[in-house]
Write a protein that holds these residues in place. Sequence first.
Motif, PDB file in Angstrom:
ATOM      1  N   CYS A 181       1.446   3.209 -18.969  1.00 19.04           N
ATOM      2  CA  CYS A 181       1.948   4.398 -17.689  1.00 19.04           C
ATOM      3  C   CYS A 181       0.515   4.789 -16.423  1.00 19.04           C
ATOM      4  CB  CYS A 181       2.376   6.337 -18.284  1.00 19.04           C
ATOM      5  SG  CYS A 181       0.035   6.411 -18.965  1.00 19.04           S
ATOM      6  N   TYR A 182      -0.359   4.136 -16.573  1.00 18.43           N
ATOM      7  CA  TYR A 182      -1.476   3.975 -15.810  1.00 18.43           C
ATOM      8  C   TYR A 182      -0.787   3.355 -14.305  1.00 18.43           C
ATOM      9  CZ  TYR A 182      -4.500   5.534 -19.516  1.00 18.43           C
ATOM     10  OH  TYR A 182      -4.754   6.219 -20.086  1.00 18.43           O
ATOM     11  N   SER A 183      -0.242   1.914 -14.487  1.00 19.51           N
ATOM     12  CA  SER A 183      -0.230   1.172 -13.687  1.00 19.51           C
ATOM     13  C   SER A 183       1.886   1.941 -12.404  1.00 19.51           C
ATOM     14  CB  SER A 183       0.461  -0.341 -14.890  1.00 19.51           C
ATOM     15  OG  SER A 183       0.841  -0.617 -13.677  1.00 19.51           O
ATOM     16  N   PHE A 184       3.007   1.782 -13.908  1.00 20.60           N
ATOM     17  CA  PHE A 184       3.520   2.701 -12.904  1.00 20.60           C
ATOM     18  C   PHE A 184       3.013   3.582 -12.770  1.00 20.60           C
ATOM     19  CE2 PHE A 184       4.982   3.456 -17.968  1.00 20.60           C
ATOM     20  CZ  PHE A 184       4.962   5.577 -17.910  1.00 20.60           C
ATOM     21  N   PHE A 185       2.399   4.800 -12.551  1.00 20.52           N
ATOM     22  CA  PHE A 185       2.263   6.431 -11.896  1.00 20.52           C
ATOM     23  C   PHE A 185       1.487   5.303 -10.975  1.00 20.52           C
ATOM     24  CE2 PHE A 185       2.843   8.914 -15.450  1.00 20.52           C
ATOM     25  CZ  PHE A 185       3.462   9.420 -15.267  1.00 20.52           C
ATOM     26  N   GLU A 186       0.521   4.878 -10.781  1.00 19.80           N
ATOM     27  CA  GLU A 186      -0.056   4.112  -9.457  1.00 19.80           C
ATOM     28  C   GLU A 186       0.846   3.384  -9.055  1.00 19.80           C
ATOM     29  OE1 GLU A 186      -3.501   3.860  -6.957  1.00 19.80           O
ATOM     30  OE2 GLU A 186      -3.834   4.046  -9.759  1.00 19.80           O
ATOM     31  N   GLY A 187       2.101   2.354  -9.323  1.00 23.34           N
ATOM     32  CA  GLY A 187       2.597   1.571  -9.245  1.00 23.34           C
ATOM     33  C   GLY A 187       2.339   0.195  -9.255  1.00 23.34           C
ATOM     34  N   ASN A 188       3.541  -0.181  -9.990  1.00 25.33           N
ATOM     35  CA  ASN A 188       2.900  -1.369 -10.439  1.00 25.33           C
ATOM     36  C   ASN A 188       2.283  -2.938  -9.299  1.00 25.33           C
ATOM     37  OD1 ASN A 188       3.289  -1.111 -14.013  1.00 25.33           O
ATOM     38  ND2 ASN A 188       5.474  -1.450 -12.877  1.00 25.33           N
ATOM     39  N   GLU A 189       2.720  -2.986  -8.912  1.00 30.42           N
ATOM     40  CA  GLU A 189       1.816  -4.061  -7.532  1.00 30.42           C
ATOM     41  C   GLU A 189       0.833  -3.223  -7.155  1.00 30.42           C
ATOM     42  OE1 GLU A 189       5.001  -5.183  -4.691  1.00 30.42           O
ATOM     43  OE2 GLU A 189       6.266  -5.783  -5.494  1.00 30.42           O
ATOM     44  N   THR A 190       0.095  -2.291  -6.608  1.00 28.41           N
ATOM     45  CA  THR A 190      -0.812  -1.385  -6.569  1.00 28.41           C
ATOM     46  C   THR A 190      -1.449  -1.244  -7.313  1.00 28.41           C
ATOM     47  OG1 THR A 190       0.628   0.282  -5.484  1.00 28.41           O
ATOM     48  CG2 THR A 190      -1.576   0.316  -5.804  1.00 28.41           C
ATOM     49  N   PHE A 191      -1.410  -1.094  -9.024  1.00 25.61           N
ATOM     50  CA  PHE A 191      -2.250  -0.907  -9.676  1.00 25.61           C
ATOM     51  C   PHE A 191      -2.867  -2.694  -9.746  1.00 25.61           C
ATOM     52  CE2 PHE A 191      -3.877  -1.446 -14.070  1.00 25.61           C
ATOM     53  CZ  PHE A 191      -4.023  -0.054 -14.513  1.00 25.61           C
ATOM     54  N   LEU A 192      -2.009  -3.398 -10.154  1.00 26.85           N
ATOM     55  CA  LEU A 192      -2.277  -5.373 -10.197  1.00 26.85           C
ATOM     56  C   LEU A 192      -3.516  -5.575  -9.623  1.00 26.85           C
ATOM     57  CD1 LEU A 192      -2.256  -7.954 -11.812  1.00 26.85           C
ATOM     58  CD2 LEU A 192      -0.404  -7.867 -10.390  1.00 26.85           C
ATOM     59  N   ALA A 193      -3.023  -4.987  -8.059  1.00 28.82           N
ATOM     60  CA  ALA A 193      -3.960  -5.706  -6.997  1.00 28.82           C
ATOM     61  C   ALA A 193      -5.353  -4.892  -7.025  1.00 28.82           C
ATOM     62  CB  ALA A 193      -3.125  -4.613  -5.301  1.00 28.82           C
ATOM     63  N   ARG A 194      -5.611  -3.567  -7.464  1.00 29.13           N
ATOM     64  CA  ARG A 194      -7.130  -2.466  -7.578  1.00 29.13           C
ATOM     65  C   ARG A 194      -7.734  -3.210  -8.669  1.00 29.13           C
ATOM     66  NH1 ARG A 194      -7.087   1.942  -5.066  1.00 29.13           N
ATOM     67  NH2 ARG A 194      -5.307   2.888  -4.066  1.00 29.13           N
ATOM     68  N   ALA A 195      -7.335  -4.416  -9.569  1.00 26.63           N
ATOM     69  CA  ALA A 195      -7.503  -4.272 -10.882  1.00 26.63           C
ATOM     70  C   ALA A 195      -8.891  -5.129 -10.787  1.00 26.63           C
ATOM     71  CB  ALA A 195      -6.099  -5.348 -11.994  1.00 26.63           C
ATOM     72  N   GLY A 196      -9.496  -5.567 -10.455  1.00 25.96           N
ATOM     73  CA  GLY A 196     -10.046  -6.684 -10.713  1.00 25.96           C
ATOM     74  C   GLY A 196     -11.036  -5.951  -9.663  1.00 25.96           C
ATOM     75  N   ASP A 197     -11.267  -5.006  -9.500  1.00 24.65           N
ATOM     76  CA  ASP A 197     -12.365  -3.635  -8.384  1.00 24.65           C
ATOM     77  C   ASP A 197     -12.026  -2.126  -9.675  1.00 24.65           C
ATOM     78  OD1 ASP A 197     -12.826  -5.552  -6.378  1.00 24.65           O
ATOM     79  OD2 ASP A 197     -10.644  -4.690  -5.815  1.00 24.65           O
ATOM     80  N   GLU A 198     -11.554  -2.184 -10.264  1.00 17.24           N
ATOM     81  CA  GLU A 198     -11.475  -1.324 -11.376  1.00 17.24           C
ATOM     82  C   GLU A 198     -11.769  -1.227 -12.632  1.00 17.24           C
ATOM     83  OE1 GLU A 198      -9.614   1.967  -8.152  1.00 17.24           O
ATOM     84  OE2 GLU A 198      -8.460   1.374 -10.430  1.00 17.24           O
ATOM     85  N   PHE A 199     -12.690  -1.952 -13.139  1.00 21.99           N
ATOM     86  CA  PHE A 199     -12.682  -3.027 -14.555  1.00 21.99           C
ATOM     87  C   PHE A 199     -13.596  -1.759 -15.184  1.00 21.99           C
ATOM     88  CE2 PHE A 199     -14.494  -5.710 -12.591  1.00 21.99           C
ATOM     89  CZ  PHE A 199     -16.586  -5.735 -13.256  1.00 21.99           C
ATOM     90  N   THR A 200     -14.197  -0.834 -14.079  1.00 25.93           N
ATOM     91  CA  THR A 200     -15.269  -0.011 -14.930  1.00 25.93           C
ATOM     92  C   THR A 200     -15.276   0.998 -15.182  1.00 25.93           C
ATOM     93  OG1 THR A 200     -15.698  -0.495 -12.681  1.00 25.93           O
ATOM     94  CG2 THR A 200     -16.946  -1.599 -14.835  1.00 25.93           C
ATOM     95  N   ALA A 201     -13.144   1.990 -14.587  1.00 23.40           N
ATOM     96  CA  ALA A 201     -12.654   2.821 -14.032  1.00 23.40           C
ATOM     97  C   ALA A 201     -11.810   3.498 -15.879  1.00 23.40           C
ATOM     98  CB  ALA A 201     -10.935   2.684 -12.945  1.00 23.40           C
ATOM     99  N   PHE A 202     -11.846   4.658 -16.188  1.00 15.18           N
ATOM    100  CA  PHE A 202     -11.243   5.302 -17.222  1.00 15.18           C
ATOM    101  C   PHE A 202     -10.167   6.169 -16.132  1.00 15.18           C
ATOM    102  CE2 PHE A 202     -11.233   8.650 -20.181  1.00 15.18           C
ATOM    103  CZ  PHE A 202     -10.736   7.961 -21.115  1.00 15.18           C
TER     104      PHE A 202
END
Length: 219
Positions: A114-135
Motif C-alpha cells: 500500500c505504501y507504493s500504490f498510495f505514493e503512486g507505483n512509478e513515483t515510489f519506485l523512483a524514490r526507492a533507491g534514496d529511501e531504503f532507510t525510511a519507515f
Amino acid sequence: MTDTPAPPDDATLTVSGMAADGRASTLLIACGALAREILALIRANGWTHLDLMCLPAILHNRPDRIPDAVAEAVARHRPNYDAIHVVYADCGTGGLLARRCAELGVSMLEGPHCYSFFEGNETFLARAGDEFTAFYLTDFLVRQFDAFVWKPLGLDRHPELLPTYFGHYETLVYQAQTDDPALDARAQDCAARLGLRYERRFTGYGDLQPAIAAWAASA
C-alpha cells in the motif's frame, strides 16, 4: 474531518443507493486497512453498484495467510456477484497472491504494497533507491500504531528492543491520505517514539482511486 467508521472484520458492506434491482453487481474484497479510503471513494463517486467486504488487516502480520483468505472469500461470494476484484497489492506474499488471483480469474491492485500504490507505483519506485532507510505509515497505521507496530514488536514491554528493530531506519515518512491535523500530530509522536526524523507527505489515494474507478466503469 470526521472519520468514516471502519467495517467489521469480515463483513460485506452495502453502500446506500444500490442498483435498481437491489443487488450490487461488483464486490471488492479488500484489506481492512483500506476500508475508510474505499468507502470514501465509493460515496464520493456514486459507485452504487459496488459492495465492499474486508478481511482483517492484522493478516499483514502473517502475509502467508492472505492468499488462502482471499481465495476463501472469493469462493464464498462469487455466486452473488457478476464480478469480484481484490483490493490488495502483493503485500508480502512473494507473488503467491497474484498467482492465486490469476487462478481464480480475479484482478488485484498493482504494486508491492500500500505504501507504493498510495505514493503512486512509478513515483515510489523512483524514490526507492534514496529511501531504503525510511519507515512508512499511512492514515490507518497512524491510527493503529500501537496495535500493529508497538505492541506486536513487544516495544511496550521491552523498549530496549527499539535499536534492534529500528536502528537502521532514519526517517518516518507519513503518507497522508487526508489533511487531518490530529493524525499529523499522532504521526509526529510515532516518529518521536521511534527516534526517527519526521516527514509528512500528502499522497491522497494515489493509484487506488484510478484502479477502483476502472473496475467501477467495467461493471
